[in-house]
Scaffold this active site. Structure first.
Site, PDB file in Angstrom:
ATOM      1  N   ASN A 153       0.808  -1.224   0.000  1.00 51.36           N
ATOM      2  CA  ASN A 153       0.000   0.000   0.000  1.00 51.36           C
ATOM      3  C   ASN A 153       0.840   1.272   0.000  1.00 51.36           C
ATOM      4  OD1 ASN A 153      -2.469   1.752   0.856  1.00 51.36           O
ATOM      5  ND2 ASN A 153      -0.943   2.057   2.475  1.00 51.36           N
ATOM      6  N   TYR A 167       3.767  10.003 -11.012  1.00 45.35           N
ATOM      7  CA  TYR A 167       2.800   9.160 -10.292  1.00 45.35           C
ATOM      8  C   TYR A 167       2.071   8.204 -11.231  1.00 45.35           C
ATOM      9  CZ  TYR A 167      -0.974   7.838  -7.097  1.00 45.35           C
ATOM     10  OH  TYR A 167      -1.855   7.136  -6.307  1.00 45.35           O
ATOM     11  N   LYS A 215       2.246   3.954 -11.426  1.00 44.20           N
ATOM     12  CA  LYS A 215       1.136   3.020 -11.212  1.00 44.20           C
ATOM     13  C   LYS A 215       0.924   2.140 -12.454  1.00 44.20           C
ATOM     14  CE  LYS A 215       0.209   4.317  -6.980  1.00 44.20           C
ATOM     15  NZ  LYS A 215       0.504   3.450  -5.819  1.00 44.20           N
ATOM     16  N   THR A 246      -7.169  11.909   1.300  1.00 44.59           N
ATOM     17  CA  THR A 246      -6.073  11.533   2.217  1.00 44.59           C
ATOM     18  C   THR A 246      -4.972  12.595   2.105  1.00 44.59           C
ATOM     19  OG1 THR A 246      -4.830  10.280   0.559  1.00 44.59           O
ATOM     20  CG2 THR A 246      -6.504   9.044   1.808  1.00 44.59           C
TER      21      THR A 246
HETATM   22  P1  NAP Z   1      -1.328   8.606   2.476  1.00 48.85           P
HETATM   23  O1  NAP Z   1      -2.421   8.935   3.412  1.00 48.85           O
HETATM   24  O2  NAP Z   1      -0.348   9.656   2.088  1.00 48.85           O
HETATM   25  O3  NAP Z   1      -0.553   7.339   3.065  1.00 48.85           O
HETATM   26  C1  NAP Z   1       0.585   6.843   2.430  1.00 48.85           C
HETATM   27  C2  NAP Z   1       1.245   5.846   3.355  1.00 48.85           C
HETATM   28  O4  NAP Z   1       2.424   5.339   2.709  1.00 48.85           O
HETATM   29  C3  NAP Z   1       1.712   6.474   4.688  1.00 48.85           C
HETATM   30  O5  NAP Z   1       1.568   5.535   5.711  1.00 48.85           O
HETATM   31  C4  NAP Z   1       3.187   6.728   4.403  1.00 48.85           C
HETATM   32  O6  NAP Z   1       3.980   6.785   5.578  1.00 48.85           O
HETATM   33  C5  NAP Z   1       3.517   5.474   3.610  1.00 48.85           C
HETATM   34  N1  NAP Z   1       4.780   5.556   2.911  1.00 48.85           N
HETATM   35  C6  NAP Z   1       5.171   6.434   1.964  1.00 48.85           C
HETATM   36  N2  NAP Z   1       6.437   6.175   1.596  1.00 48.85           N
HETATM   37  C7  NAP Z   1       6.846   5.107   2.336  1.00 48.85           C
HETATM   38  C8  NAP Z   1       8.047   4.364   2.425  1.00 48.85           C
HETATM   39  N3  NAP Z   1       9.134   4.681   1.689  1.00 48.85           N
HETATM   40  N4  NAP Z   1       8.099   3.308   3.269  1.00 48.85           N
HETATM   41  C9  NAP Z   1       7.029   2.981   4.019  1.00 48.85           C
HETATM   42  N5  NAP Z   1       5.881   3.656   4.026  1.00 48.85           N
HETATM   43  C10 NAP Z   1       5.794   4.716   3.174  1.00 48.85           C
HETATM   44  O7  NAP Z   1      -1.889   8.048   1.087  1.00 48.85           O
HETATM   45  P2  NAP Z   1      -3.150   7.128   0.698  1.00 48.85           P
HETATM   46  O8  NAP Z   1      -4.034   7.960  -0.131  1.00 48.85           O
HETATM   47  O9  NAP Z   1      -3.663   6.416   1.876  1.00 48.85           O
HETATM   48  O10 NAP Z   1      -2.427   6.125  -0.314  1.00 48.85           O
HETATM   49  C11 NAP Z   1      -2.257   4.734  -0.067  1.00 48.85           C
HETATM   50  C12 NAP Z   1      -2.016   4.049  -1.402  1.00 48.85           C
HETATM   51  O11 NAP Z   1      -3.194   4.175  -2.215  1.00 48.85           O
HETATM   52  C13 NAP Z   1      -0.876   4.640  -2.225  1.00 48.85           C
HETATM   53  O12 NAP Z   1      -0.158   3.626  -2.884  1.00 48.85           O
HETATM   54  C14 NAP Z   1      -1.590   5.510  -3.243  1.00 48.85           C
HETATM   55  O13 NAP Z   1      -0.836   5.705  -4.415  1.00 48.85           O
HETATM   56  C15 NAP Z   1      -2.850   4.689  -3.482  1.00 48.85           C
HETATM   57  N6  NAP Z   1      -3.963   5.452  -4.036  1.00 48.85           N
HETATM   58  C16 NAP Z   1      -4.530   6.467  -3.344  1.00 48.85           C
HETATM   59  C17 NAP Z   1      -5.601   7.161  -3.907  1.00 48.85           C
HETATM   60  C18 NAP Z   1      -6.286   8.291  -3.204  1.00 48.85           C
HETATM   61  O14 NAP Z   1      -7.198   8.901  -3.820  1.00 48.85           O
HETATM   62  N7  NAP Z   1      -5.939   8.618  -1.964  1.00 48.85           N
HETATM   63  C19 NAP Z   1      -6.092   6.807  -5.163  1.00 48.85           C
HETATM   64  C20 NAP Z   1      -5.480   5.762  -5.841  1.00 48.85           C
HETATM   65  C21 NAP Z   1      -4.434   5.086  -5.269  1.00 48.85           C
HETATM   66  P3  NAP Z   1       4.359   8.202   6.308  1.00 48.85           P
HETATM   67  O15 NAP Z   1       3.185   8.550   7.180  1.00 48.85           O
HETATM   68  O16 NAP Z   1       5.588   7.871   7.057  1.00 48.85           O
HETATM   69  O17 NAP Z   1       4.579   9.207   5.215  1.00 48.85           O
END
Ligand code: NAP
Length: 241
Positions: free
Chosen positions: A87, A164, A168, A199
């Protein structure tokens, strides 16, 4: 019945935390991967307060030593892994034009979103192979869909996030590669599109909640033996590559 063991990377907040909460509520032992000890321990404590079994695993997906240490610790403590949710991810080029994207942004994005997934998957695969029915879920995005982003009528064609989006798309290809290699095993590998969720990643601009974003990943992490592998799914079904 043996309790399933699930590792979620980036589980300290956002969609990852919600996935961890749901897998924990489903009775799995959740290993909450987080690169920051304080944030990871706080998340594991919150998950445990809700009645689940959750442990923080220090894990920076871009740090080879951290990945190796996490795999070694999981092997010592549990001897296997049943679910891996890749994730953790970053978005550094929100609002940028491709022509103005520094290559360093591309490198850093790929280190987390692409190389990090491969590093964690390869480190955990020996443990996943010991599970009777392992599931790997790669958190992709519809922004990785070439079908959607190349369609001028599709709203996502308005988001040309070079680093980005391409990370993906690469992750989708990587998902298919692993699924092909593992097709004759009980390990299923799928890519999840959580939808556009509010988020920290996108400055809380999405219309969906992080909990809604967790739905598809939880479904893919708990697939039946006759479920698919090598696919790309949102909550509504298959997403066009
Ligand atoms: P988020 O709230 O920014 O959370 C991202 C998480 O990834 C945080 O726990 C962050 O840790 C961790 N992270 C980042 N770099 C890391 C690393 N090098 N090692 C370990 N942990 C790391 O984002 P989110 O929206 O929940 O995203 C989760 C996933 O869903 C991502 O892969 C994102 O691309 C995908 N996604 C999100 C959306 C959306 O609309 N939000 C849509 C499509 C896909 P820290 O707290 O330490 O930074």
């Amino acid at each position: 019945m043996t309790t399933k063991v699930a590792l979620v990377t980036g589980a300290n907040k956002g969609i990852g935390y919600e996935i961890a909460a749901r897998l924990s509520a489903a009775g799995m032992t959740v290993l909450a991967g987080a690169r920051d000890a304080e944030r990871g321990q706080a998340a594991a404590a919150r998950l445990a307060q809700a009645g689940g079994t959750a442990v923080h695993v220090p894990l920076d997906v871009t740090d080879a030593a951290s990945v190796a240490a996490a795999a070694k610790w999981i092997e010592q403590e549990y001897g296997r892994l049943d679910v891996l949710v890749n994730n953790a991810g970053i978005l550094l080029d929100l609002g940028s034009k491709p022509s103005e994207t520094p290559v360093e942004t591309l490198r850093r994005t790929y280190e987390s979103n692409v190389v990090g997934v491969v590093a964690v998957t390869n480190a955990m695969l020996p443990l996943l192979r010991r599970s009777p029915a392992a599931r790997i879920v790669n958190m992709s995005s519809e922004l990785g869909s070439l079908t959607s982003t190349s369609d001028p009528q599709h709203p996502f064609s308005q988001f040309p996030l070079l680093a980005y989006n391409s990370s993906k798309s690469a992750l989708n290809s990587i998902t298919v590669s692993y699924a092909n290699e593992l097709k004759d095993t009980s390990v299923k590998v799928n890519a999840a599109d959580p939808g556009y969720c509010a988020t920290d990643l996108n400055r809380h601009s999405g219309p969906r909640t992080a909990a809604q974003g967790a739905n598809v990943a939880v479904a893919l992490a708990t697939l039946d033996p006759d479920g698919p592998t090598g696919g790309y799914y949102s909550e509504d079904g298959p997403v066009a590559w």
